[in-house]
Design a protein around this motif. Structure first.
Motif, PDB file in Angstrom:
ATOM      1  N   VAL A  26       1.673  12.529 -10.906  1.00 39.47           N
ATOM      2  CA  VAL A  26       2.665  11.515 -11.269  1.00 39.47           C
ATOM      3  C   VAL A  26       2.304  10.185 -10.628  1.00 39.47           C
ATOM      4  N   LEU A  27       1.979  10.224  -9.335  1.00 37.82           N
ATOM      5  CA  LEU A  27       1.615   8.993  -8.634  1.00 37.82           C
ATOM      6  C   LEU A  27       0.329   8.395  -9.210  1.00 37.82           C
ATOM      7  N   ARG A  28      -0.592   9.241  -9.634  1.00 37.94           N
ATOM      8  CA  ARG A  28      -1.815   8.726 -10.249  1.00 37.94           C
ATOM      9  C   ARG A  28      -1.503   7.960 -11.538  1.00 37.94           C
ATOM     10  N   GLN A  29      -0.591   8.504 -12.346  1.00 37.19           N
ATOM     11  CA  GLN A  29      -0.221   7.812 -13.580  1.00 37.19           C
ATOM     12  C   GLN A  29       0.444   6.469 -13.281  1.00 37.19           C
ATOM     13  N   ILE A  30       1.299   6.457 -12.277  1.00 34.74           N
ATOM     14  CA  ILE A  30       1.973   5.211 -11.914  1.00 34.74           C
ATOM     15  C   ILE A  30       0.964   4.210 -11.359  1.00 34.74           C
ATOM     16  N   ARG A  31      -0.026   4.687 -10.615  1.00 36.53           N
ATOM     17  CA  ARG A  31      -1.050   3.793 -10.077  1.00 36.53           C
ATOM     18  C   ARG A  31      -1.826   3.118 -11.204  1.00 36.53           C
ATOM     19  N   GLU A  32      -2.149   3.880 -12.234  1.00 35.75           N
ATOM     20  CA  GLU A  32      -2.850   3.310 -13.389  1.00 35.75           C
ATOM     21  C   GLU A  32      -1.989   2.262 -14.084  1.00 35.75           C
ATOM     22  N   ARG A  33      -0.700   2.571 -14.224  1.00 29.19           N
ATOM     23  CA  ARG A  33       0.226   1.621 -14.841  1.00 29.19           C
ATOM     24  C   ARG A  33       0.342   0.349 -14.007  1.00 29.19           C
ATOM     25  N   PHE A  34       0.462   0.518 -12.685  1.00 30.75           N
ATOM     26  CA  PHE A  34       0.581  -0.638 -11.799  1.00 30.75           C
ATOM     27  C   PHE A  34      -0.671  -1.509 -11.865  1.00 30.75           C
ATOM     28  N   ALA A  35      -1.846  -0.873 -11.931  1.00 32.71           N
ATOM     29  CA  ALA A  35      -3.083  -1.643 -11.978  1.00 32.71           C
ATOM     30  C   ALA A  35      -3.132  -2.538 -13.204  1.00 32.71           C
ATOM     31  N   ALA A  36      -2.538  -2.069 -14.295  1.00 32.20           N
ATOM     32  CA  ALA A  36      -2.519  -2.858 -15.530  1.00 32.20           C
ATOM     33  C   ALA A  36      -1.420  -3.912 -15.521  1.00 32.20           C
ATOM     34  N   GLU A  37      -0.246  -3.572 -14.961  1.00 32.40           N
ATOM     35  CA  GLU A  37       0.927  -4.452 -15.069  1.00 32.40           C
ATOM     36  C   GLU A  37       1.114  -5.359 -13.859  1.00 32.40           C
ATOM     37  N   ARG A  38       0.611  -4.968 -12.685  1.00 28.43           N
ATOM     38  CA  ARG A  38       0.693  -5.760 -11.440  1.00 28.43           C
ATOM     39  C   ARG A  38       2.123  -6.213 -11.125  1.00 28.43           C
ATOM     40  N   PRO A  39       3.087  -5.270 -11.027  1.00 25.24           N
ATOM     41  CA  PRO A  39       4.480  -5.661 -10.791  1.00 25.24           C
ATOM     42  C   PRO A  39       4.757  -6.198  -9.394  1.00 25.24           C
ATOM     43  N   LEU A  40       3.832  -5.989  -8.459  1.00 24.25           N
ATOM     44  CA  LEU A  40       4.037  -6.414  -7.066  1.00 24.25           C
ATOM     45  C   LEU A  40       3.077  -7.527  -6.663  1.00 24.25           C
ATOM     46  N   ILE A  59       0.489   4.158  -0.614  1.00 26.34           N
ATOM     47  CA  ILE A  59      -0.048   2.857  -0.209  1.00 26.34           C
ATOM     48  C   ILE A  59      -1.041   2.342  -1.246  1.00 26.34           C
ATOM     49  N   ARG A  60      -1.912   3.204  -1.724  1.00 22.38           N
ATOM     50  CA  ARG A  60      -2.887   2.806  -2.741  1.00 22.38           C
ATOM     51  C   ARG A  60      -2.197   2.396  -4.042  1.00 22.38           C
ATOM     52  N   THR A  61      -1.084   3.036  -4.356  1.00 18.63           N
ATOM     53  CA  THR A  61      -0.353   2.689  -5.577  1.00 18.63           C
ATOM     54  C   THR A  61       0.288   1.317  -5.454  1.00 18.63           C
ATOM     55  N   GLY A  65      -0.554  -2.244  -7.561  1.00 25.00           N
ATOM     56  CA  GLY A  65       0.439  -3.114  -8.179  1.00 25.00           C
ATOM     57  C   GLY A  65       0.377  -4.549  -7.704  1.00 25.00           C
ATOM     58  N   GLY A  66      -0.544  -4.858  -6.767  1.00 20.45           N
ATOM     59  CA  GLY A  66      -0.735  -6.231  -6.313  1.00 20.45           C
ATOM     60  C   GLY A  66      -0.207  -6.539  -4.934  1.00 20.45           C
TER      61      GLY A  66
END
Length: 418
Positions: A26-40, A59-61, A65-66
Motif C-alpha cells: 500500500v505504501l509503495r503505491q502511495i509513494r508512486e502516486r506522491f512521486a507523480a503528484e508531489r503533494p508535499l 519517510i521515503r514516501t 511527495g516533495g
C-alpha cells in the motif's frame, strides 16, 4: 547535521529497509502516486518516531511527495542504527537518533529535529508536540499542523485541547480503523508476545498471563496468549471493556488479586503505576514484567529498584532480574519500555503498511486542508481510511461486493417502507 551512531552501517540498513518494503504494497503505491503528484512539495516535516525499517518506508514516501524530513527517535531502545545510517546516507533524510541514548540525549535529538523549523510534525507519544508547546514556543508560528499515531499521544493531545493549550491542529491518525484495529490489535498482539518469548524463551502454554487494559492492544494480546495455551486474566478500569473481556471468556480481576496469580504481566493502558509496589510485593518468584503501553511508567520501575537487594542486569538480552529481600526474583523486560520494539522488531511490516499509509495520505490532505482546521484534535477523513483498506484488500487479491443503485437508494431514503 544528523547525529547517528555509525554511517558505515548504511548498506546493512538498506538491505533491511528493502526487505520490509516488500511487505508494504500500500505504501509503495502511495509513494508512486506522491512521486507523480508531489503533494508535499517544498514542505518541511519533523517527526519523532521509532527508527525502524518500516518507518523508513514512510519517510521515503514523504520525500517522494516533495517534503524534506528530519527524524528523531521516539524510543532509544527501538532505534535501529543501521536504519538511521541508511536514511541519512542513502535516502537523504536528517536523522537524530542513537540506540540506547539517555533521556538527555533523547530530548536533545527532538530539539535538533525541531531546529529545521518544520511546517508539519509527526509524533509518536506527543513528546515532540509537548516540547514545541513548552521549550520551543518560538517555533509554534511556523507549524501548520501535525499527526499523532499512538493512543497515549492522543490522550495527551485531548488534554491539551481541553485546557486551550494546543496551538495548531493535530490529526489523530491512531484513531482510524486501519490503524488502531490492525496496528494495535494484530500488530501489538503478535509483536509483544514475540518480544517476551525472544527475551525469556519462556513457554506461555500453561502460564497465567495478566493483561492490564482491554483496549485494542489488550484484546489482541489476550486472543494470541490464549491461542498459545495461556490462561488469560484481564484487569480493567472501564466497566464496558471489563464486560467485553468477560463475555469473551477471559477472567477479569483487580490487579491486587491478579498480582498473586500471574506468571507474566503485560501492561497496555497508557497510564502510570498500573503495576505498583503493592502488586510487586505479592508476585510469584520468577514473575515476568513487560510493557507495551508506550512510556516506561506503567510498571513502577523505581519502586522495583527500591525493593530489590540485588539486580542482575542483562541475564538475557533486554532482561533484568531483581532479587527481593525474601529471595523472590522478578524479571523486568526492556527496562519497562516497549518490549515489542526493544526485545523484538515491533509490528510486522504488513501491519505498519496500513498505519504509515494513513500517515502519508493524511499529510497530503493536511497540505491543502490545514488552514481550515482549528487548533484541536481532528479525525482522519473517512475516505482516507476507506482508501487504505481498499488498497490493502487489492494487494491481497481480496474482492468485495458493491452496492447496486437500488441498494444505494434503499439505504439513503426514508420514504421506502418495510
Amino acid at each position: 547535521m544528523s547525529d547517528i551512531a555509525d554511517r558505515s552501517l548504511a548498506y546493512e540498513g538498506v538491505k533491511r529497509i528493502e526487505w520490509a518494503d516488500r511487505s508494504m504494497p500500500v505504501l509503495r503505491q502511495i509513494r508512486e502516486r506522491f512521486a507523480a503528484e508531489r503533494p508535499l512539495d517544498g514542505l518541511k516535516v519533523a517527526a519523532c518516531m521509532h527508527i525502524t525499517t518500516e518507518t523508513a518506508g514512510l519517510i521515503r514516501t514523504l520525500q517522494a511527495g516533495g517534503a524534506s524530513v528530519a527524524l528523531a527517535a521516539s524510543n532509544p531502545l527501538s532505534t535501529q542504527d543501521d536504519t538511521a545510517a541508511a536514511l541519512v546516507e542513502e535516502y537523504g533524510a536528517e536523522v537524530f537518533a542513537r540506540a540506547g541514548t539517555d533521556r538527555e540525549g533523547y530530548y536533545a535529538h527532538i530539539h535538533q529535529a525541531l531546529e529545521t523549523e518544520p511546517d508539519f510534525v509527526l509524533d509518536d507519544g506527543c513528546d515532540l508536540v509537548n516540547t514545541l508547546h513548552t521549550d520551543r514556543t518560538d517555533l509554534l508560528g511556523t507549524v501548520k499542523a501535525g499527526c499523532e499515531q499512538t493512543t497515549t499521544g492522543v490522550i495527551r493531545l485531548h488534554q491539551m485541547a481541553r485546557e486551550g493549550a494546543l496551538r495548531f491542529p493535530v490529526v489523530a491518525v491512531n484513531d482510524t480503523d486501519t490503524k488502531h484495529m490492525f496496528d494495535n490489535r494484530y500488530g501489538t498482539g503478535q509483536s509483544t508476545l514475540d518480544g517476551i518469548v525472544r527475551a525469556t524463551n519462556t513457554l506461555l502454554a500453561g502460564k497465567t498471563v495478566v493483561i492490564a487494559g482491554f483496549g485494542y492492544c489488550g484484546r489482541g494480546l489476550a486472543e494470541r496468549a490464549r491461542g498459545l495455551g495461556a490462561r488469560v486474566v484481564v484487569t480493567e478500569i472501564d466497566p464496558v471493556k471489563a464486560l467485553d473481556a468477560t463475555m469473551q471468556g477471559f477472567a477479569v480481576l483487580p490487579m491486587a488479586e491478579a498480582a498473586v496469580e500471574g506468571d507474566v504481566f503485560i501492561t497496555v493502558t497508557g497510564n502510570r503505576d498500573v503495576v505498583n509496589a503493592d502488586h510487586l510485593a505479592v508476585m510469584k518468584d520468577g514473575a515476568i514484567l513487560a510493557n507495551s503501553g508506550h512510556f516506561d511508567v506503567e510498571i513502577d520501575v523505581r519502586a522495583l529498584s527500591d525493593m530489590a537487594v540485588e539486580v542482575h542486569h542483562g541475564i538475557r538480552p533486554q532482561t533484568d532480574e531483581y532479587v527481593l529481600a525474601d529471595g523472590r526474583r522478578l524479571v523486568l523486560l526492556a527496562e519497562g519500555r516497549l518490549v515489542n520494539l526493544a526485545a523484538a522488531e515491533g509490528h510486522p511490516a504488513a501491519v505498519m503498511d496500513m498505519s504509515f499509509a494513513d500517515q502519508a495520505l493524511t499529510c497530503a490532505w493536511l497540505a491543502s486542508a490545514h488552514a481550515s482546521l482549528s487548533p484541536a484534535v481532528h479525525d482522519v477523513p473517512k475516505e482516507i481510511d476507506t482508501e487504505v483498506a481498499r488498497l490493502k484488500l487489492d494487494s491481497m487479491s481480496v474482492s468485495i461486493d458493491l452496492l447496486t443503485p437500488d441498494q444505494e437508494d434503499y439505504l439513503h431514503s426514508w420514504r421506502i417502507g418495510s
